[in-house]
Design a protein around this motif. Structure first.
Motif, short mmCIF file in Angstrom:
data_model
loop_
_atom_site.label_atom_id
_atom_site.label_comp_id
_atom_site.label_asym_id
_atom_site.label_seq_id
_atom_site.Cartn_x
_atom_site.Cartn_y
_atom_site.Cartn_z
N LYS A 116 0.49 -0.92 0.42
CA LYS A 116 -0.13 -0.25 -0.47
C LYS A 116 0.65 1.21 -0.12
O LYS A 116 2.07 1.82 1.02
N LYS A 117 -0.32 2.08 -1.18
CA LYS A 117 1.39 3.34 -0.93
C LYS A 117 0.76 4.66 -0.92
O LYS A 117 -0.12 5.16 -1.72
N VAL A 121 -0.42 7.58 -6.37
CA VAL A 121 -1.17 7.33 -7.11
C VAL A 121 0.02 5.95 -7.96
O VAL A 121 0.90 6.58 -8.88
N ARG A 122 -0.13 4.64 -7.83
CA ARG A 122 -0.02 3.63 -9.39
C ARG A 122 -0.88 2.99 -10.15
O ARG A 122 -1.40 2.94 -9.76
N THR A 174 6.10 -2.97 -20.52
CA THR A 174 5.38 -2.24 -18.98
C THR A 174 6.04 -1.60 -18.55
O THR A 174 6.96 -1.86 -18.02
N VAL A 175 5.09 -0.66 -17.30
CA VAL A 175 6.06 -0.10 -16.81
C VAL A 175 5.08 0.10 -15.30
O VAL A 175 3.59 0.53 -15.83
N ILE A 176 5.26 -0.31 -14.09
CA ILE A 176 5.06 -0.07 -12.97
C ILE A 176 5.68 1.29 -12.36
O ILE A 176 6.55 1.88 -12.13
N MET A 177 4.60 2.31 -12.05
CA MET A 177 5.01 4.10 -12.43
C MET A 177 3.59 4.31 -11.00
O MET A 177 3.06 4.21 -11.05
N SER A 178 4.64 5.00 -10.59
CA SER A 178 4.02 5.86 -8.92
C SER A 178 4.43 7.59 -9.20
O SER A 178 5.30 7.81 -9.53
N ARG A 179 2.78 7.85 -9.19
CA ARG A 179 3.18 9.80 -9.07
C ARG A 179 2.54 10.29 -7.78
O ARG A 179 1.67 9.70 -7.50
N PRO A 180 2.31 11.38 -7.53
CA PRO A 180 2.13 12.11 -6.46
C PRO A 180 0.25 12.51 -6.90
O PRO A 180 -0.91 11.86 -6.34
N LYS A 181 0.46 12.20 -8.25
CA LYS A 181 -1.50 12.25 -8.44
C LYS A 181 -1.57 11.33 -10.01
O LYS A 181 -0.56 11.86 -10.52
N GLU A 221 -7.81 -0.54 -5.51
CA GLU A 221 -8.36 -1.81 -4.68
C GLU A 221 -9.14 -2.67 -5.78
O GLU A 221 -9.49 -3.48 -5.74
N LEU A 222 -9.48 -1.83 -7.02
CA LEU A 222 -10.20 -2.42 -7.72
C LEU A 222 -9.48 -3.13 -9.12
O LEU A 222 -10.00 -4.47 -9.68
#
Length: 245
Positions: A116-117, A121-122, A174-181, A221-222
């Motif tokens: 969980k982060k 937004v991932r 493919t890329v797993i990306m995390s950003r603030p928004k 969660e979806l």
């Protein structure tokens, strides 16, 4: 020699002795006062030290050999562990691009879904060049590998160090990306499409351009199932085109 007190001894005297064959050996003479059937007597012990020294030398040699053997075992164990780690790393990589491969990416994706982060937004991005079969016909099979590597290098140059990229198979990345928004992820996808379309990809003296479609799905969660997330990300560009039409 003066020996006082029953059971008292003097300091051992070191002397040289000779065997019957004439070989010399180290020995000590120990003298102690004692009694034999109530009669005062002297007890004289002659000890051959050569055997003791030989035993000590053998023990020392054995200890040295054991130490050397243990050192070799430790070195071999370290090399074996390093080889196993290297093999594990290679097994997880796509050799052409240097990205992790499909099998390892799915494992990483499942791990990421369990983490969980809350402050980020991932998203899972699915990047695929348009009509690459036409590009392959234009530049040839060998040069096509260089074009795919060039696209991988371009992705690597534009993602953050915490993003996780993979060659998912063929021409798909493919890329797993995390950003603030969320808008930051959408903005990245749009900018990368522009960067890729303006880039000249070269390989074995041949060049071409590429246009890429980028689909994404939020890892929230979806979407807690890796296979569902990958399917949705793959379908996203087609669904967007259908909505535009």
């Amino acid at each position: 020699l003066k020996v006082t007190g029953k059971g008292k001894t003097v300091k051992p005297i070191k002397v040289k002795g000779k065997h019957g064959k004439g070989d010399s050996f180290d020995t000590t003479i120990e003298i102690a006062r004692t009694e034999v059937e109530g009669t005062p007597a002297l007890e004289i012990l002659i000890r051959d030290q050569s055997g003791i020294r030989q035993d000590e030398s053998q023990i020392q040699m054995q200890t040295q050999v054991q130490h050397q053997a243990q050192t070799q075992i430790d070195l071999l164990s370290q090399k074996l562990a390093a080889s196993v780690q290297q093999l594990s790393t290679v097994r997880n990589l796509d050799l052409l691009t240097g990205f992790i491969n499909r099998i390892h990416f799915v494992e990483v994706l499942r791990q990421q879904l369990m983490q969980k982060k809350p402050n980020l937004v991932r998203a899972l991005l699915y990047i695929k060049p348009h009509r690459f079969s036409s590009v392959s016909e234009k530049v040839g099979i060998i040069a096509s590998d260089g074009i795919i590597k060039g696209l991988a290098d371009l992705i690597r140059e534009n993602i953050d160090k915490d993003d996780i990229a993979a060659r998912f198979g063929g021409t798909v990345f493919t890329v797993i990306m995390s950003r603030p928004k969320l808008k930051d992820i959408v903005s990245w996808a749009e900018k990368f499409q522009a960067v890729a379309s303006n880039h000249v990809f070269e390989s074995t003296g041949k060049s071409t351009s590429l246009n890429c479609s980028i689909g994404y799905v939020l890892l929230d969660e979806l979407h807690q199932d890796a296979e569902v997330a990958l399917t949705r990300a793959e379908e996203a560009p087609q669904l967007a085109r259908e909505e535009e039409e």
